[in-house]
Design an enzyme around this catalytic site. Structure first.
Site, PDB file in Angstrom:
ATOM      1  N   LYS A 171     -48.963  12.378  48.627  1.00  0.00           N
ATOM      2  CA  LYS A 171     -50.204  11.642  48.914  1.00  0.00           C
ATOM      3  C   LYS A 171     -50.056  10.138  48.632  1.00  0.00           C
ATOM      4  O   LYS A 171     -50.483   9.306  49.424  1.00  0.00           O
ATOM      5  CB  LYS A 171     -51.313  12.244  48.052  1.00  0.00           C
ATOM      6  CG  LYS A 171     -52.698  11.769  48.347  1.00  0.00           C
ATOM      7  CD  LYS A 171     -53.691  12.704  47.686  1.00  0.00           C
ATOM      8  CE  LYS A 171     -53.405  12.847  46.194  1.00  0.00           C
ATOM      9  NZ  LYS A 171     -54.378  12.210  45.330  1.00  0.00           N
ATOM     10  N   ARG A 224     -63.723  13.349  42.611  1.00  0.00           N
ATOM     11  CA  ARG A 224     -63.077  14.488  41.978  1.00  0.00           C
ATOM     12  C   ARG A 224     -64.032  15.670  41.852  1.00  0.00           C
ATOM     13  O   ARG A 224     -63.593  16.792  41.626  1.00  0.00           O
ATOM     14  CB  ARG A 224     -62.602  14.105  40.579  1.00  0.00           C
ATOM     15  CG  ARG A 224     -61.096  14.015  40.483  1.00  0.00           C
ATOM     16  CD  ARG A 224     -60.641  13.824  39.059  1.00  0.00           C
ATOM     17  NE  ARG A 224     -59.714  12.714  38.935  1.00  0.00           N
ATOM     18  CZ  ARG A 224     -58.493  12.700  39.437  1.00  0.00           C
ATOM     19  NH1 ARG A 224     -58.026  13.749  40.104  1.00  0.00           N
ATOM     20  NH2 ARG A 224     -57.714  11.653  39.295  1.00  0.00           N
ATOM     21  N   ARG A 227     -38.445  16.258  40.383  1.00  0.00           N
ATOM     22  CA  ARG A 227     -38.886  14.882  40.561  1.00  0.00           C
ATOM     23  C   ARG A 227     -38.355  13.980  39.449  1.00  0.00           C
ATOM     24  O   ARG A 227     -38.391  14.335  38.276  1.00  0.00           O
ATOM     25  CB  ARG A 227     -40.413  14.873  40.528  1.00  0.00           C
ATOM     26  CG  ARG A 227     -41.021  13.576  40.917  1.00  0.00           C
ATOM     27  CD  ARG A 227     -42.522  13.738  40.838  1.00  0.00           C
ATOM     28  NE  ARG A 227     -43.133  13.364  42.097  1.00  0.00           N
ATOM     29  CZ  ARG A 227     -44.445  13.238  42.253  1.00  0.00           C
ATOM     30  NH1 ARG A 227     -45.258  13.496  41.260  1.00  0.00           N
ATOM     31  NH2 ARG A 227     -44.929  12.862  43.404  1.00  0.00           N
ATOM     32  N   ARG A 234     -38.661  14.049  34.936  1.00  0.00           N
ATOM     33  CA  ARG A 234     -39.945  14.031  34.206  1.00  0.00           C
ATOM     34  C   ARG A 234     -39.984  15.183  33.226  1.00  0.00           C
ATOM     35  O   ARG A 234     -39.758  16.320  33.591  1.00  0.00           O
ATOM     36  CB  ARG A 234     -41.096  14.190  35.200  1.00  0.00           C
ATOM     37  CG  ARG A 234     -41.437  12.915  35.902  1.00  0.00           C
ATOM     38  CD  ARG A 234     -42.521  13.169  36.904  1.00  0.00           C
ATOM     39  NE  ARG A 234     -43.731  13.618  36.213  1.00  0.00           N
ATOM     40  CZ  ARG A 234     -44.947  13.184  36.533  1.00  0.00           C
ATOM     41  NH1 ARG A 234     -45.111  12.327  37.497  1.00  0.00           N
ATOM     42  NH2 ARG A 234     -46.000  13.629  35.899  1.00  0.00           N
ATOM     43  N   ARG A 294     -50.500  22.760  36.356  1.00  0.00           N
ATOM     44  CA  ARG A 294     -51.100  21.572  36.995  1.00  0.00           C
ATOM     45  C   ARG A 294     -51.656  21.924  38.367  1.00  0.00           C
ATOM     46  O   ARG A 294     -52.725  21.462  38.761  1.00  0.00           O
ATOM     47  CB  ARG A 294     -50.038  20.473  37.167  1.00  0.00           C
ATOM     48  CG  ARG A 294     -49.887  19.557  35.978  1.00  0.00           C
ATOM     49  CD  ARG A 294     -48.706  18.635  36.164  1.00  0.00           C
ATOM     50  NE  ARG A 294     -48.945  17.566  37.128  1.00  0.00           N
ATOM     51  CZ  ARG A 294     -47.960  16.859  37.695  1.00  0.00           C
ATOM     52  NH1 ARG A 294     -46.710  17.123  37.424  1.00  0.00           N
ATOM     53  NH2 ARG A 294     -48.250  15.893  38.536  1.00  0.00           N
TER      54      ARG A 294
END
Ligand SMILES: [Zn+2]
Length: 231
Positions: free
Chosen positions: A15, A90, A127, A167, A178
Site C-alpha cells: 500500500k 480506521r 521483509r 525486522r 498482525r
C-alpha cells in the site's frame, strides 16, 4: 475533478509503495495519520495540544481528536486537488465523520488492495528494514529505485545507505497476529464502503508495476462511474 482517495490494505500488501507512486503521478499529498499528528503537535494548534496531552498520558488519540486533525489537514490548499489518506479512517465512526467532512467536495474513491494471507506471511517474514532510518526496503525512495523489492540482509538502504536487517517483529506468529487484528478492524470499514460505486478492489498479489496498472484502471473507472452517475 479532484482525486480523493482512501487506500485500504493489510500490512505487506504494498500500500505504501503504491500510495507514494500515485501521489507523485497526480501531484497530490499522501497524508498519513502519524505525519498529521506529529505536524499538529509541532504547530501547537489547539487540537495538536489536546493530542499531545492524550499521548503524554500514554493513551490512544480518540476518534474526535483524530477527526479534527484530518478535517484541518484536508482544508489546506494543497489538498484542494485531491489527497491520498493512509491510515485513516480506521473505524466506522471515523468513516462517517469523513463523509461529513467531504460534503460538497468530489467523491471519495476507496480502493482495497487484496493479497492472500500465505503470500502476506511470506512477504512480511522476509521483509528487511534499515538499521539507521527504519524504512522498509520495499518502499522506494523518491525517484523510485527498486520499487517493491523486499531486499536482502547486507543490502544498503536506498534512502540513507544504512544496513538492512530483518525486522525483528516479523516472525510468523507475530505476522499472523498482525494480519488477524487488521482483518478484524478493517472488515467493518470495507462493509461500510463496499456497496458504493466508487469502491474498488485490486489484486495485490502481482508485481508492483502490474498492481499500479490495475490500480490506475480501477481509479479511472471509479471516477467515470461517478461522473456518469451524476449526469
Ligand atoms: Zn535508511
Amino acid at each position: 475533478m479532484a482525486l480523493n482517495l482512501i487506500m485500504l490494505g493489510p500490512p505487506g500488501a504494498g500500500k505504501g509503495t503504491q500510495a507514494e507512486r500515485l501521489a507523485r503521478e497526480h501531484r497530490i499529498p499522501k497524508i498519513s495519520t502519524g505525519d498529521m499528528l506529529r505536524a499538529a503537535v509541532q504547530d501547537g494548534t489547539e487540537i495538536g495540544r489536546r493530542a499531545q496531552a492524550i499521548m503524554d498520558r500514554g493513551e490512544l488519540v480518540s476518534d474526535d481528536v483524530m477527526i479534527g486533525i484530518v478535517s484541518d489537514r484536508l482544508a489546506r490548499p494543497d489538498a484542494a486537488c485531491g489527497f491520498i489518506l493512509d491510515g485513516f479512517p480506521r473505524t466506522v465512526a471515523q468513516a462517517t465523520a469523513l463523509d461529513a467532512i467531504m460534503d460538497g467536495r468530489d467523491p471519495l474513491i476507496v480502493v482495497e488492495i487484496v493479497v492472500p494471507e500465505p503470500e502476506l506471511v511470506r512477504r512480511l517474514s522476509t521483509r528487511m528494514i534499515c538499521e539507521s532510518c527504519g524504512r522498509t526496503a520495499d518502499i522506494p525512495p523518491r525517484g523510485g529505485i527498486r520499487p517493491g523489492d523486499p531486499g536482502q540482509a547486507g543490502d544498503r538502504c536506498a534512502f540513507c545507505g544504512g544496513k538492512l536487517v530483518q525486522r525483528t517483529d516479523d516472525s510468523d506468529v507475530v505476522v499472523r497476529e498482525r494480519l488477524r487484528v487488521y482483518r478484524m478492524n478493517t472488515k467493518p470499514l470495507v462493509d461500510f464502503y463496499r456497496n458504493r460505486e466508487t469502491f474498488r478492489s485490486v489484486n495485490g498479489a502481482q508485481a508492483p508495476d502490474q498492481v499500479a496498472a490495475e490500480l490506475a484502471a480501477e481509479i479511472a473507472a471509479a471516477r467515470n462511474a461517478r461522473v456518469g452517475g451524476r449526469l
